[in-house]
Design a protein around this motif. Structure first.
Motif, mmCIF file in Angstrom:
data_model
loop_
_atom_site.group_PDB
_atom_site.id
_atom_site.type_symbol
_atom_site.label_atom_id
_atom_site.label_comp_id
_atom_site.label_asym_id
_atom_site.label_seq_id
_atom_site.Cartn_x
_atom_site.Cartn_y
_atom_site.Cartn_z
ATOM 1 N N SER A 174 4.261 -42.687 72.776
ATOM 2 C CA SER A 174 4.168 -41.338 73.077
ATOM 3 C C SER A 174 3.643 -40.406 72.084
ATOM 4 N N ALA A 175 3.951 -40.592 70.835
ATOM 5 C CA ALA A 175 3.419 -39.544 69.894
ATOM 6 C C ALA A 175 1.999 -38.988 69.826
ATOM 7 N N PRO A 176 0.968 -40.259 69.983
ATOM 8 C CA PRO A 176 -0.183 -39.917 70.132
ATOM 9 C C PRO A 176 -0.799 -38.829 71.208
ATOM 10 N N LYS A 177 -0.078 -39.044 72.303
ATOM 11 C CA LYS A 177 -0.399 -38.126 73.553
ATOM 12 C C LYS A 177 0.208 -36.764 73.304
ATOM 13 N N LEU A 178 0.850 -36.398 72.146
ATOM 14 C CA LEU A 178 1.360 -35.145 71.697
ATOM 15 C C LEU A 178 0.788 -34.595 70.565
ATOM 16 N N GLY A 179 -0.321 -35.401 70.207
ATOM 17 C CA GLY A 179 -1.309 -35.061 68.947
ATOM 18 C C GLY A 179 -0.599 -35.344 67.761
ATOM 19 N N MET A 180 0.470 -36.230 67.590
ATOM 20 C CA MET A 180 1.025 -36.416 66.439
ATOM 21 C C MET A 180 0.676 -37.704 65.582
ATOM 22 N N HIS A 181 0.523 -37.763 64.412
ATOM 23 C CA HIS A 181 0.032 -39.075 63.634
ATOM 24 C C HIS A 181 1.378 -39.845 63.396
ATOM 25 N N LEU A 182 1.234 -41.254 63.200
ATOM 26 C CA LEU A 182 2.446 -41.876 63.137
ATOM 27 C C LEU A 182 2.179 -42.842 61.888
ATOM 28 N N ASN A 183 3.121 -42.779 60.798
ATOM 29 C CA ASN A 183 2.920 -43.929 59.720
ATOM 30 C C ASN A 183 3.992 -45.006 59.908
ATOM 31 N N VAL A 184 4.060 -46.194 59.765
ATOM 32 C CA VAL A 184 4.914 -46.999 60.034
ATOM 33 C C VAL A 184 5.121 -47.989 58.791
ATOM 34 N N ALA A 185 6.354 -47.998 58.221
ATOM 35 C CA ALA A 185 6.557 -48.947 57.261
ATOM 36 C C ALA A 185 7.720 -49.872 57.680
ATOM 37 N N THR A 186 7.462 -51.211 57.777
ATOM 38 C CA THR A 186 8.465 -52.177 57.991
ATOM 39 C C THR A 186 8.272 -53.281 57.307
ATOM 40 N N PRO A 187 9.475 -54.098 56.880
ATOM 41 C CA PRO A 187 9.144 -55.418 56.047
ATOM 42 C C PRO A 187 8.383 -56.409 56.831
ATOM 43 N N LYS A 188 7.962 -57.237 56.198
ATOM 44 C CA LYS A 188 7.078 -58.360 56.761
ATOM 45 C C LYS A 188 8.102 -59.210 57.527
ATOM 46 N N GLY A 189 7.760 -59.457 58.816
ATOM 47 C CA GLY A 189 8.233 -60.135 59.809
ATOM 48 C C GLY A 189 9.272 -59.121 60.624
ATOM 49 N N PHE A 190 9.217 -57.891 60.395
ATOM 50 C CA PHE A 190 10.043 -57.123 61.197
ATOM 51 C C PHE A 190 9.183 -55.706 61.770
ATOM 52 N N GLU A 191 7.846 -56.305 62.221
ATOM 53 C CA GLU A 191 6.863 -55.540 62.795
ATOM 54 C C GLU A 191 7.190 -55.175 64.067
ATOM 55 N N PRO A 192 6.659 -53.837 64.792
ATOM 56 C CA PRO A 192 6.924 -53.651 66.096
ATOM 57 C C PRO A 192 6.315 -54.748 66.761
ATOM 58 N N SER B 3 -4.839 -48.310 70.960
ATOM 59 C CA SER B 3 -5.821 -47.759 71.834
ATOM 60 C C SER B 3 -5.323 -46.163 72.291
ATOM 61 N N LEU B 4 -4.064 -46.055 72.191
ATOM 62 C CA LEU B 4 -3.887 -44.433 72.572
ATOM 63 C C LEU B 4 -4.257 -43.581 71.369
ATOM 64 N N ALA B 5 -3.866 -43.985 70.190
ATOM 65 C CA ALA B 5 -4.443 -43.468 69.041
ATOM 66 C C ALA B 5 -5.827 -42.921 69.077
ATOM 67 N N GLY B 6 -6.618 -44.086 69.393
ATOM 68 C CA GLY B 6 -8.014 -43.858 69.237
ATOM 69 C C GLY B 6 -8.570 -42.970 70.495
ATOM 70 N N GLU B 7 -8.005 -42.971 71.473
ATOM 71 C CA GLU B 7 -8.123 -42.124 72.576
ATOM 72 C C GLU B 7 -7.879 -40.550 72.505
ATOM 73 N N CYS B 8 -6.663 -40.384 71.807
ATOM 74 C CA CYS B 8 -6.015 -39.238 71.308
ATOM 75 C C CYS B 8 -6.636 -38.429 70.031
ATOM 76 N N GLY B 9 -7.286 -39.495 69.281
ATOM 77 C CA GLY B 9 -7.750 -38.923 68.072
ATOM 78 C C GLY B 9 -6.925 -38.741 66.868
ATOM 79 N N THR B 10 -5.524 -39.403 67.224
ATOM 80 C CA THR B 10 -4.522 -39.462 65.865
ATOM 81 C C THR B 10 -4.576 -40.575 65.340
ATOM 82 N N LYS B 11 -3.831 -40.698 64.089
ATOM 83 C CA LYS B 11 -3.735 -41.539 63.147
ATOM 84 C C LYS B 11 -2.611 -42.547 63.365
ATOM 85 N N LEU B 12 -2.704 -43.899 63.257
ATOM 86 C CA LEU B 12 -1.758 -44.747 63.272
ATOM 87 C C LEU B 12 -1.872 -45.904 62.310
ATOM 88 N N PHE B 13 -0.822 -45.761 61.257
ATOM 89 C CA PHE B 13 -1.076 -46.441 60.214
ATOM 90 C C PHE B 13 0.078 -47.391 59.646
#
Length: 353
Positions: free
Chosen positions: A206-224, A234-244
């Motif tokens: 949802s965040a990309p649809k509202l124009g928000m950027h999202l940085n994600v830190a998870t330990p190895k093995g606990f990724e989304p 794909s959403l971030a690319g379409e909406c022009g937001t950053k997903l890191f």
């Protein structure tokens, strides 16, 4: 778009009913409140940015009219909700029970000890029974597939009160809180520091649809979830937001307006506690973490909170919005229920999103 149906002789009959094309990405079209009525709320991936804003606008409007102006709004008079809870809850239960009742409706709290769900009666049959007696189902479950089955077999809207995949009503409360604090959501950077869980999945959908950027830190093995990640990119690319994505909490916090975390050990993961606490070492959010964030950084946590996730200095600081966030669970679930069950249109000016 024009709808048409085929009659018994095989001929097509035009109904002449026009329908706006609904986009779940960033090709947003303002559809109005009627576009939400009767819909399931299983995940925010099923809603466009404008539809999410409609939920938030309604919640803000109800909060203003009821809390600030003291109005009595029996918008759900004569309506009832079946609340199925497989997992214990404070905020989801109280926000739904008190919010639905405040709007004149009747909440029915049901645990697995109260009904025959999946034991003496199939979920399919339960869905049909509840559809005949209530107007909407809110279910807090372990398996997301159980929500999908309730939605498929019932004839009334189903709202996800939490599943292992998504927690949409929590994210609506988070967005309302951030909108109230910052005045707008567009352009904000959120930093998720923690487990790749259902709350993070909901942010990613949802965040990309509202124009928000999202940085994600998870330990190895606990990724989304990998499929969620693919859609989110794909959403971030379409909406022009950053997903890191990173494994470094400080790197994820860089430039963030909101540092967000959640429990490291969810209900049903108690046997993994020792392993998880070891894996999440160094992920506690402290004022030191905030040094790399934006000067106006805030903190969110959906609660209940444990000290290893965030220390007291941050949790009880003026930067922490957790209790405003908790209260907004009530107003956003009220907004969602009103949009799903009625044709209500907010009277207040639309907030700047």
């Amino acid at each position: 778009m024009i709808f048409a149906l085929r009659n018994l002789s095989g001929r097509w009959l035009s109904l002449g009913i026009k329908c706006s094309v609904r986009s779940f990405g960033c090709g947003q079209v303002a559809l109005g409140a009627a576009a939400l009525k009767g819909r399931h709320l299983l995940s925010l991936k099923d809603f466009s940015g404008e539809e999410i804003k409609q939920f938030l606008w309604t919640a803000a409007d109800l909060k203003m009219r009821i809390k600030q102006k003291g109005e009595i709004l029996p918008l759900l008079q004569g309506k009832s909700i079946a609340m199925i809870f497989e997992k214990r809850s404070t905020r989801t239960r109280l926000s739904t029970e008190t919010g639905f009742a405040l709007l004149g409706g009747h909440p029915c709290f049901l645990t697995t000890q109260d009904i025959h769900l999946g034991v003496n009666e199939s979920r399919k049959d339960t869905a049909r029974v509840l559809s005949g007696m209530t107007d909407v189902i809110l279910a807090r479950v372990y398996k997301h597939s159980d929500l999908e089955q309730l939605a498929e077999d019932g004839t009334i809207p189903v709202v996800n009160g939490l599943s292992e995949m998504y927690h949409p009503i929590q994210i609506l409360a988070d967005y309302l809180t951030l909108q109230e604090h910052f005045g707008s959501l567009n352009g904000l950077t959120l930093s998720w520091i923690g487990d790749g869980n259902n709350v993070l999945n909901s942010f990613m959908m949802s965040a990309p649809k509202l124009g928000m950027h999202l940085n994600v830190a998870t330990p190895k093995g606990f990724e989304p979830d990998a499929d969620v990640t693919k859609v989110a990119k794909s959403l971030a690319g379409e909406c022009g937001t950053k997903l890191f994505f990173t494994n470094d909490p400080v790197e994820a916090a860089s430039g963030a307006n909101a540092l967000v975390t959640d429990t490291w050990v969810s209900m049903g993961q108690e046997d993994e506690k020792a392993e998880r606490l070891k894996a999440f070492h160094g992920y506690q959010i402290t004022m030191k973490t905030g040094k790399s964030a934006a000067p106006n950084w805030t903190f969110l946590h959906c609660l209940p909170r444990k000290p290893e996730e965030v220390d007291d200095e941050v949790f009880y600081s003026p930067r922490s919005l957790v209790f405003q966030e908790a209260e907004n669970r009530k107003w956003t679930i009220m907004g969602a229920m009103v949009n799903i069950l009625t044709d209500y249109s907010p009277l207040s000016n639309k907030p700047k999103f």
